[in-house]
Design a protein around this motif. Structure first.
Motif, PDB file in Angstrom:
ATOM      1  N   GLN A   5       0.837  -1.197   0.000  1.00 60.28           N
ATOM      2  CA  GLN A   5       0.000   0.000   0.000  1.00 60.28           C
ATOM      3  C   GLN A   5       0.875   1.252   0.000  1.00 60.28           C
ATOM      4  OE1 GLN A   5      -3.196  -0.131   2.800  1.00 60.28           O
ATOM      5  NE2 GLN A   5      -4.172   1.689   1.948  1.00 60.28           N
ATOM      6  N   THR A   7       2.062   5.007  -0.079  1.00 60.03           N
ATOM      7  CA  THR A   7       1.513   6.308   0.311  1.00 60.03           C
ATOM      8  C   THR A   7       2.505   7.386  -0.101  1.00 60.03           C
ATOM      9  OG1 THR A   7       2.461   6.117   2.523  1.00 60.03           O
ATOM     10  CG2 THR A   7       0.180   5.410   2.267  1.00 60.03           C
ATOM     11  N   ALA A   8       1.971   8.477  -0.592  1.00 59.62           N
ATOM     12  CA  ALA A   8       2.768   9.630  -1.017  1.00 59.62           C
ATOM     13  C   ALA A   8       3.826   9.261  -2.055  1.00 59.62           C
ATOM     14  CB  ALA A   8       3.386  10.344   0.179  1.00 59.62           C
ATOM     15  N   ASP A  82      -1.647   7.922  -3.599  1.00 59.49           N
ATOM     16  CA  ASP A  82      -1.803   6.981  -2.491  1.00 59.49           C
ATOM     17  C   ASP A  82      -2.646   5.810  -2.941  1.00 59.49           C
ATOM     18  OD1 ASP A  82      -0.543   8.630  -0.525  1.00 59.49           O
ATOM     19  OD2 ASP A  82      -2.393   9.771  -0.330  1.00 59.49           O
ATOM     20  N   THR A  84      -5.553   3.542  -1.893  1.00 53.51           N
ATOM     21  CA  THR A  84      -6.656   3.585  -0.939  1.00 53.51           C
ATOM     22  C   THR A  84      -6.956   2.199  -0.370  1.00 53.51           C
ATOM     23  OG1 THR A  84      -8.249   3.365  -2.740  1.00 53.51           O
ATOM     24  CG2 THR A  84      -7.675   5.604  -2.027  1.00 53.51           C
TER      25      THR A  84
END
Length: 181
Positions: A5, A7-8, A82, A84
């Motif tokens: 996952q 992120t950023a 990102d 989700t």
């Protein structure tokens, strides 16, 4: 298969496509379909890697000067992306190719035909969301996300002009690239 996952993560995209930060087209990229059967979104862990993968690529091979003009930069934007939901990816970092018994050229070669064929087979025979790999240019994490997962598992911030980012100068320095005004 691995769940991942991001992120950023960052996507460097032509400024002309800023209205669709997760927009996709058929291309001739590392994991693109050789028969235009699917599309991909590429995202990178950091700004230098995103710039190297999208803009720089192999342009400085054999060149004495490692420099970009402002025109080279002003045509580009960047957005944060990102996941989700966790992506189901094939992890080809480290010894992934070796463990699967496939050619390391899939992630490491300048030529991309073998990687495209591999990606097509993976897309056709699995329900994976994409491929997690190391940039061949920077050895940093990147993810190629298949079109079937983009709308349901990725969200992007608005695209901002690359040249306006405070992080641009340090990113270019880390790539050993000068900007010619």
């Amino acid at each position: 298969m691995r769940r991942f996952q991001p992120t950023a993560y960052l996507r460097t995209t032509p400024w002309a496509h800023r209205a669709t930060p997760l927009g996709m087209g058929f291309g001739k990229t590392r994991f693109a379909s050789p028969v235009d059967a699917f599309k991909l979104v590429y995202i990178a862990k950091d700004l230098p890697t995103s710039i190297a993968e999208a803009i720089v690529r192999d342009r400085f091979e054999g060149a004495a000067a490692r420099a970009l003009t402002m025109a080279d930069i002003s045509d580009w934007g960047v957005c944060a992306v990102d996941a989700t939901a966790r992506l189901r990816v094939l992890d080809l970092r480290k010894d992934g190719c070796f463990q699967l018994g496939i050619s390391t050229d899939i992630v490491g070669a300048k030529a991309q035909d073998e990687a495209r064929l591999f990606s097509q087979t993976l897309y056709d025979t699995s329900d994976l969301d994409g491929i997690l790999y190391h940039s061949r240019l920077r050895k940093k994490d990147c993810v190629a996300v298949y079109d079937r997962a983009v709308d349901t598992k990725l969200a992007a911030e608005p695209v901002v002009e690359l040249e306006t980012l405070a992080a641009l100068v340090p990113a270019l320095r880390s790539l050993k690239i000068d900007v010619i005004v």
